[in-house]
Design an enzyme around this catalytic site. Structure first.
Site, mmCIF file in Angstrom:
data_model
loop_
_atom_site.group_PDB
_atom_site.id
_atom_site.type_symbol
_atom_site.label_atom_id
_atom_site.label_comp_id
_atom_site.label_asym_id
_atom_site.label_seq_id
_atom_site.Cartn_x
_atom_site.Cartn_y
_atom_site.Cartn_z
ATOM 1 N N GLU A 112 -6.433 -10.808 -0.631
ATOM 2 C CA GLU A 112 -7.337 -10.208 0.366
ATOM 3 C C GLU A 112 -8.773 -10.116 -0.153
ATOM 4 O O GLU A 112 -9.475 -9.127 0.052
ATOM 5 C CB GLU A 112 -6.810 -8.842 0.803
ATOM 6 C CG GLU A 112 -5.353 -8.904 1.244
ATOM 7 C CD GLU A 112 -4.827 -7.642 1.904
ATOM 8 O OE1 GLU A 112 -5.645 -6.878 2.478
ATOM 9 O OE2 GLU A 112 -3.602 -7.424 1.866
ATOM 10 N N GLU A 122 0.805 -1.227 0.000
ATOM 11 C CA GLU A 122 0.000 0.000 0.000
ATOM 12 C C GLU A 122 0.836 1.274 0.000
ATOM 13 O O GLU A 122 0.654 2.169 0.820
ATOM 14 C CB GLU A 122 -0.977 -0.018 1.176
ATOM 15 C CG GLU A 122 -1.911 -1.209 1.132
ATOM 16 C CD GLU A 122 -2.818 -1.340 2.353
ATOM 17 O OE1 GLU A 122 -2.783 -0.443 3.223
ATOM 18 O OE2 GLU A 122 -3.543 -2.342 2.438
#
Length: 394
Positions: free
Chosen positions: A285, A180
């Site tokens: 995810e 991220e």
């Protein structure tokens, strides 16, 4: 229909649903998950599990919660071993757990993850080496609380990666090296890593990981990569790392989706963008929230978001009704049809949790809700979504 619609839709099982601009028919199964499981009921309708179903296409993974690494190890016949062949530690390998204080490494849960994977004959995905969240303040500060120098932080990064990756050399299939690092517009996020080291912190992170285990797969992982600007940023990262002599083996597209977004067309276009950049894709995810969000909530997986609880945002506390079960099943079916279409580029699909009771979506971005985003309900029973991807994919 607006792709970012966040309000619940009033639908019935006799209708077609339109999700993210794509119309599809509901499957006929009208299972409601609130009933208690029957004694001796089968745990899945596919005898050898999802992983076996997709063994010629890609790995099927799940996230392992820390509490599951501290109790009795499940049997090889348990749902976890039967259904999945790739395990990712949800939190146990993050910096705050591995090295909470300088030089004080704790490998108890990570060692157990390796042992569990060996027992289940599953691959291990290490998550994650560099992230701006769940990293202790001491990593970036000196004893007086001031920012450390570039050289000091690089030394700490090298020591951490060499110690962690080196310990599991040959035992971890691949690592989420950087997590991220991008803003929504595809630019680099402002984090302590970038402020202290500079933009090349990614180069050093991947380089240190490659030094520690030359054979491991190395990944970049991020959410909202279905957005054109953000996936373009990921493509730039891959190319910049390649120019520095660093190969990124795959980009992890986090699949924190909803019944109301994103569009399948946007997901496919991002897969194609990464494929054209010469990098493989991992769907990471993966979960599909069935719950509405506040109007000002941010789509994705930014864990800094938090909103006050309200019943309107938690409508399925007594179980997921048949109509929404079917809606969820149909969307999972379309997603997996898309993944199979691009199986030449996709090497893994990892769910972020095994049962609905395990899901972080129950507490994000509103704590204490009852979400139903996965393939198995709170009792560990397969939902219609499970049958949709194991029996109805052509």
């Amino acid at each position: 229909m607006n792709n970012l619609l966040k309000k619940p839709l009033a639908l019935c099982s006799a209708l077609l649903w339109v999700i993210s601009g794509v119309a599809f028919a509901a499957p006929v199964d009208t299972t409601h998950e609130s009933a208690a499981p029957k004694e001796g009921a089968p745990q899945s309708t596919a005898p050898k599990g999802i992983a076996h179903q997709y063994q010629n296409s890609f790995l099927i993974g799940t996230a392992i919660k820390s509490r599951d690494l501290m109790g009795e190890r499940p049997a090889t016949s348990a749902l976890l071993c039967r259904e999945f062949n790739a395990f990712t530690a949800e939190n146990a390998m993050k910096w705050q757990h591995i090295q909470p204080a300088p030089g004080q490494f704790n490998f108890v849960m990570a060692d157990e993850l390796i042992a569990l994977a060996e027992q289940c004959k599953a691959s291990v995905i290490g998550h994650t080496l560099v992230w701006h969240q769940q990293t202790p303040d001491w990593v970036f500060e000196d004893e007086q609380g001031n920012p450390v120098s570039r050289d000091t932080l690089l030394n700490r990064l090298r020591e951490h990666i060499h110690t962690l990756v080196g310990r599991y050399k040959g035992k971890v299939y691949g690592w989420d090296v950087v997590n991220e690092a991008l803003n929504e517009d595809g630019t680099l996020r402002d984090t302590p890593w970038r402020r202290i080291i500079g933009d090349d912190f990614l180069v050093y992170a991947f380089r240190f990981a490659r030094e520690a285990d030359p054979a491991a797969q190395l990944y970049y992982n991020d959410f909202n990569l279905y957005k054109p600007a953000k996936v373009a940023g990921a493509v730039r990262l891959v190319k910049q790392l390649a120019a520095a002599g660093i190969k990124v083996d795959a980009v992890g597209m986090q699949g924190h989706y909803s019944l109301f977004y994103p569009s399948l067309a946007d997901i496919e276009q991002s897969i194609l963008s990464l494929k054209q950049a010469g990098v493989a894709v991992a769907i990471t995810e993966l979960d599909i929230s069935v719950l509405p969000l506040p109007d000002d909530a941010f789509n994705g997986a930014d864990i800094s978001q938090s909103f006050a609880a309200h019943p309107v945002f938690d409508p399925y506390t007594n179980g997921l009704p048949a109509a929404q079960q079917q809606q969820l099943a149909s969307l999972y079916q379309q997603l997996f049809t898309l993944f199979l279409k691009h199986a030449d580029s996709i090497n893994r699909v990892t769910f972020w949790g095994t049962t609905d009771a395990d899901s972080w979506r129950n507490n994000w971005p509103i704590r204490g809700r009852t979400d139903h985003p996965l393939l198995f309900d709170r009792h560990g029973r397969p939902k219609p979504a499970y049958d949709a991807i194991t029996q109805h994919i052509k």
